[in-house]
Write a protein that holds these residues in place. Structure first.
Motif, PDB file in Angstrom:
ATOM      1  N   GLU A  82      -2.699  91.784  41.063  1.00 33.97           N
ATOM      2  CA  GLU A  82      -2.891  90.356  40.768  1.00 33.97           C
ATOM      3  C   GLU A  82      -4.290  89.867  41.144  1.00 33.97           C
ATOM      4  O   GLU A  82      -4.864  89.006  40.472  1.00 33.97           O
ATOM      5  CB  GLU A  82      -1.862  89.518  41.544  1.00 33.97           C
ATOM      6  CG  GLU A  82      -0.446  89.655  41.011  1.00 33.97           C
ATOM      7  CD  GLU A  82       0.588  89.077  41.975  1.00 33.97           C
ATOM      8  OE1 GLU A  82       0.200  88.346  42.911  1.00 33.97           O
ATOM      9  OE2 GLU A  82       1.787  89.380  41.804  1.00 33.97           O
ATOM     10  N   ARG A  83      -4.826  90.408  42.221  1.00 30.87           N
ATOM     11  CA  ARG A  83      -6.100  89.934  42.768  1.00 30.87           C
ATOM     12  C   ARG A  83      -7.268  90.419  41.904  1.00 30.87           C
ATOM     13  O   ARG A  83      -7.442  91.623  41.716  1.00 30.87           O
ATOM     14  CB  ARG A  83      -6.240  90.446  44.203  1.00 30.87           C
ATOM     15  CG  ARG A  83      -7.599  90.228  44.846  1.00 30.87           C
ATOM     16  CD  ARG A  83      -7.793  88.792  45.247  1.00 30.87           C
ATOM     17  NE  ARG A  83      -8.950  88.651  46.120  1.00 30.87           N
ATOM     18  CZ  ARG A  83      -9.543  87.489  46.354  1.00 30.87           C
ATOM     19  NH1 ARG A  83      -9.097  86.389  45.777  1.00 30.87           N
ATOM     20  NH2 ARG A  83     -10.575  87.414  47.163  1.00 30.87           N
ATOM     21  N   LYS A  84      -8.036  89.474  41.385  1.00 31.08           N
ATOM     22  CA  LYS A  84      -9.184  89.856  40.546  1.00 31.08           C
ATOM     23  C   LYS A  84     -10.495  89.564  41.266  1.00 31.08           C
ATOM     24  O   LYS A  84     -10.656  88.521  41.886  1.00 31.08           O
ATOM     25  CB  LYS A  84      -9.148  89.099  39.217  1.00 31.08           C
ATOM     26  CG  LYS A  84      -8.034  89.586  38.311  1.00 31.08           C
ATOM     27  CD  LYS A  84      -8.121  88.988  36.926  1.00 31.08           C
ATOM     28  CE  LYS A  84      -7.023  89.581  36.045  1.00 31.08           C
ATOM     29  NZ  LYS A  84      -6.989  88.979  34.713  1.00 31.08           N
ATOM     30  N   GLN A  85     -11.393  90.507  41.182  1.00 29.39           N
ATOM     31  CA  GLN A  85     -12.770  90.334  41.652  1.00 29.39           C
ATOM     32  C   GLN A  85     -13.676  90.926  40.579  1.00 29.39           C
ATOM     33  O   GLN A  85     -13.362  91.987  40.009  1.00 29.39           O
ATOM     34  CB  GLN A  85     -12.985  91.048  42.979  1.00 29.39           C
ATOM     35  CG  GLN A  85     -12.282  90.400  44.163  1.00 29.39           C
ATOM     36  CD  GLN A  85     -12.874  89.041  44.527  1.00 29.39           C
ATOM     37  OE1 GLN A  85     -13.902  88.932  45.188  1.00 29.39           O
ATOM     38  NE2 GLN A  85     -12.225  87.973  44.071  1.00 29.39           N
ATOM     39  N   LYS A 128     -13.958  89.906  37.703  1.00 28.88           N
ATOM     40  CA  LYS A 128     -13.131  89.812  36.483  1.00 28.88           C
ATOM     41  C   LYS A 128     -12.237  91.042  36.268  1.00 28.88           C
ATOM     42  O   LYS A 128     -11.807  91.328  35.153  1.00 28.88           O
ATOM     43  CB  LYS A 128     -14.021  89.586  35.251  1.00 28.88           C
ATOM     44  CG  LYS A 128     -14.812  88.296  35.323  1.00 28.88           C
ATOM     45  CD  LYS A 128     -15.659  88.092  34.096  1.00 28.88           C
ATOM     46  CE  LYS A 128     -16.467  86.806  34.207  1.00 28.88           C
ATOM     47  NZ  LYS A 128     -17.404  86.645  33.094  1.00 28.88           N
ATOM     48  N   THR A 129     -11.964  91.772  37.340  1.00 28.25           N
ATOM     49  CA  THR A 129     -11.160  93.003  37.234  1.00 28.25           C
ATOM     50  C   THR A 129     -10.119  93.025  38.350  1.00 28.25           C
ATOM     51  O   THR A 129     -10.448  92.706  39.497  1.00 28.25           O
ATOM     52  CB  THR A 129     -12.076  94.244  37.415  1.00 28.25           C
ATOM     53  OG1 THR A 129     -13.176  94.127  36.512  1.00 28.25           O
ATOM     54  CG2 THR A 129     -11.326  95.534  37.160  1.00 28.25           C
ATOM     55  N   PRO A 130      -8.864  93.418  38.044  1.00 29.76           N
ATOM     56  CA  PRO A 130      -7.881  93.576  39.138  1.00 29.76           C
ATOM     57  C   PRO A 130      -8.402  94.621  40.131  1.00 29.76           C
ATOM     58  O   PRO A 130      -8.904  95.680  39.716  1.00 29.76           O
ATOM     59  CB  PRO A 130      -6.623  94.091  38.427  1.00 29.76           C
ATOM     60  CG  PRO A 130      -6.801  93.717  36.998  1.00 29.76           C
ATOM     61  CD  PRO A 130      -8.276  93.723  36.728  1.00 29.76           C
TER      62      PRO A 130
END
Length: 600
Positions: A293-296, A298-300
């Motif tokens: 769920e966590r995106k950094q 723009k990528t999980p």
């Protein structure tokens, strides 16, 4: 019976005899009854414990007691208790399974459950007279009463036999007066019965007593301890001041307390390993769900190699822990059945069955307690800053996991015990270490073979590598025993390094045997990721063995002997075909990621 006995390796023999894949028990072998028990326990855990996690974190001791009572009503407290005493009378594997799946909601409940069913109830089941069992065990099995275990004192921790609590016989010979102080007593706040260890006169060994918790009989308690984790587990000091105990409440014979304590801890150790397993599964599931769920950028974050590396190791460690724990628990169950068939009582059979695999119990306790801590630690790391917050379950999981390396004998004590017990078994002729160690010695002196082995079959190279790792242990332990003899136990750092080699051999072999067995029956394609986990675990194990082997050798060998042993170590830890470790990790992580949970 003779044929059965031949098929069951004795404790510690895994090191010197080959175990066939078809002879190991795996979680995939659970019976229908065991599957039903697993589902019932998981449902109870989800409903009563995990759904109310915050109550445990807020030190709601009354809720822990309430959950224990409900567990008793459902029969979970009496899984290992014979039906004659209102238990379910299930086998050792079912006992371990229950412990596994009931323990992951919170360490508070897990500790209360383990203390009651293990060291609270079991000493009476295994050592009590018929009258004692009839009087106390049904109450404990049903949750009408709860038990606690009073061994540790301010001056007696790992050295359990050094306790100062005394038991003095009355003039009329009808009772003992117990005086002393016990500390870190789990369940003390709500228990009705204590197993108390005290010394009579100047006896060399302590004696066990069954003591009912009656404040009017000189029993007082300290306040609840405020702890790093397991916050709603009741932990208090208990003081005995002229506490009168009838002579018929002595447990087993006078001076037998140390033996009771040690055997109770053997069972406690394998159960503690089991109690850490589902925590690992749930921590990994929580971590991968967050990572998906966590995106950094723009990528999980689950797509990043750095996170995949963590997920893969967490999964492989959990898988190896399961494999080894259920392998050992079935060995114990088989040994108990064998002894009962040959005429032992259930008490004798269970005692001797567990005692036989005390080495494996210590190995499991160390390995799985450290894996669950590492798993929780990496779980926090995957959550980043949020992992450090009380709002997410990771920080509580980390705090709860920390105690597992301390109780049931510290991991340092268990490491030294595992090697010490193995050497003692060799001295008694129960495990032939000398013969195989001499063969390794001869191999070191001989010319190495330059033939390229055939590794076309599944796990052929991995099993060859396990055989070579066993040679590392035999080389190191054999030379150390020759050099130090009975003084070996004084060389604690050497024992700890040797035990790490022993632990990695057992854990890695268990993962490989489980996977080989399942690949044969379900097909290699169906076990593709399990094969990757077994290979990853072994690769990591080889690195540990190489490191600990080198540390051991240079600590006691010199000159030509040292050079020869180091060359042997290099030979015994070298792959013919190194696995692509990054590919293995990615394959495992992708599977966990796509399933969004631990799915094996």
């Amino acid at each position: 019976m003779e044929a059965v006995e031949k098929d069951i390796l004795r404790g510690g023999q895994f090191l010197v005899k080959e175990t066939k894949a078809e002879d190991v028990f795996t979680p995939e072998d659970f019976t229908e009854e065991q599957q039903m028990m697993k589902e019932a326990v998981m449902e109870f855990n989800d409903r009563e414990i995990i759904a109310h996690r915050e109550r445990f974190e807020k030190k709601d001791y009354a809720y822990t007691e309430e959950c224990m009572r409900k567990a008793g009503e459902l029969g979970f407290l009496g899984v290992a208790v014979p039906e004659a005493y209102d238990g379910l009378g299930m086998g050792f594997v079912s006992t371990v399974l229950t412990c596994d799946y009931i323990s992951s909601g919170t360490g508070s409940f897990s500790t209360a459950f383990g203390a009651h069913t293990g060291i609270g109830t079991m000493p009476i089941t295994l050592y009590g007279t018929e009258e004692q069992k009839k009087q106390y065990v049904p109450k404990l099995a049903t949750g009408e009463w709860f038990g606690a275990y009073c061994l540790t004192e301010p001056g007696a921790g790992s050295d359990a036999n050094s306790g100062k609590t005394t038991a003095v016989l009355s003039e009329d010979g009808k009772s003992y007066k117990i005086n002393g102080q016990k500390m870190w007593i789990s369940n003390a706040g709500f228990c009705k019965l204590f197993i108390v260890f005290a010394r009579i006169e100047d006896d060399k060994n302590i004696t066990g007593f069954i003591v009912e918790n009656d404040p009017s009989n000189g029993i007082t308690m300290g306040e609840e301890e405020h702890k790093l984790g397991i916050r709603a587990s009741s932990t208090r000091q208990v003081f005995f001041n002229d506490t009168v105990v009838p002579v018929e409440n002595m447990l087993s014979e006078r001076g037998n307390g140390f033996k009771i304590a040690m055997n109770a801890l053997n069972v406690g150790r394998i159960k503690l390993a089991a109690a850490c397993l589902d925590s690992q599964r749930r921590i990994l599931t929580t971590a991968v769900q967050y990572a998906n769920e966590r995106k950094q950028f723009k990528t999980p974050i689950a797509d990043f190699g750095a996170i995949k590396m963590k997920l893969a190791k967490m999964a492989a460690d959990a898988y190896a822990g399961e494999s080894a724990t259920y392998r050992a628990s079935k060995n114990i169950e088989n040994r108990i059945a064998m002894r009962e068939a040959s005429g032992n009582t259930h008490q004798e059979a269970e005692l001797k069955g567990v005692e036989e695999y005390a080495i494996e119990c210590s190995i499991l306790k160390v390995a799985v307690s450290e894996d669950v801590q590492n798993c929780a630690d990496e779980g926090i790391q995957i959550f980043g800053g949020m992992g450090f917050s009380e709002e997410t379950p990771m920080e509580a999981a980390w705090r709860d996991a920390r105690i597992a390396r301390i109780y049931e004998g510290t991991n340092e004590i268990n490491r030294m015990l595992s090697v010490g017990m193995l050497v003692k078994k060799a001295m008694k002729g129960h495990v032939d270490l000398l013969g195989p160690a001499m063969k390794v010695q001869e191999e070191l002196m001989g010319i190495p073979s330059f033939e390229t082995p055939d590794y076309s079959e599944l796990f052929a190279e991995e099993k060859d590598m396990i055989a070579k790792l066993k040679k590392v242990f035999l080389m190191v332990a054999g030379a150390a025993v020759q050099k130090f003899g009975p003084d070996l136990e004084q060389h604690q750092q050497l024992l700890i390094a040797a035990s790490d080699i022993l632990i990695e051999i057992y854990m890695a072999e268990s993962a490989i045997l489980r996977t080989e067995k399942n690949a044969k029956r379900f097909g290699e394609d169906a076990q593709k990721v399990q094969i990757a986990m077994a290979k990853l675990y072994l690769y990591n194990a080889v690195n540990i063995v190489e490191d600990k082997g080198r540390e051991s050798i240079i600590s006691f060998a010199e000159g030509d002997e040292q050079r020869m042993m180091l060359m042997g170590l290099k030979r015994f830890t070298k792959y013919q075909n190194y696995p692509d470790i990054v590919d293995l990790r990615n394959e495992i992580a992708e599977k966990v990621k796509s399933e969004n949970k631990y799915c094996f």
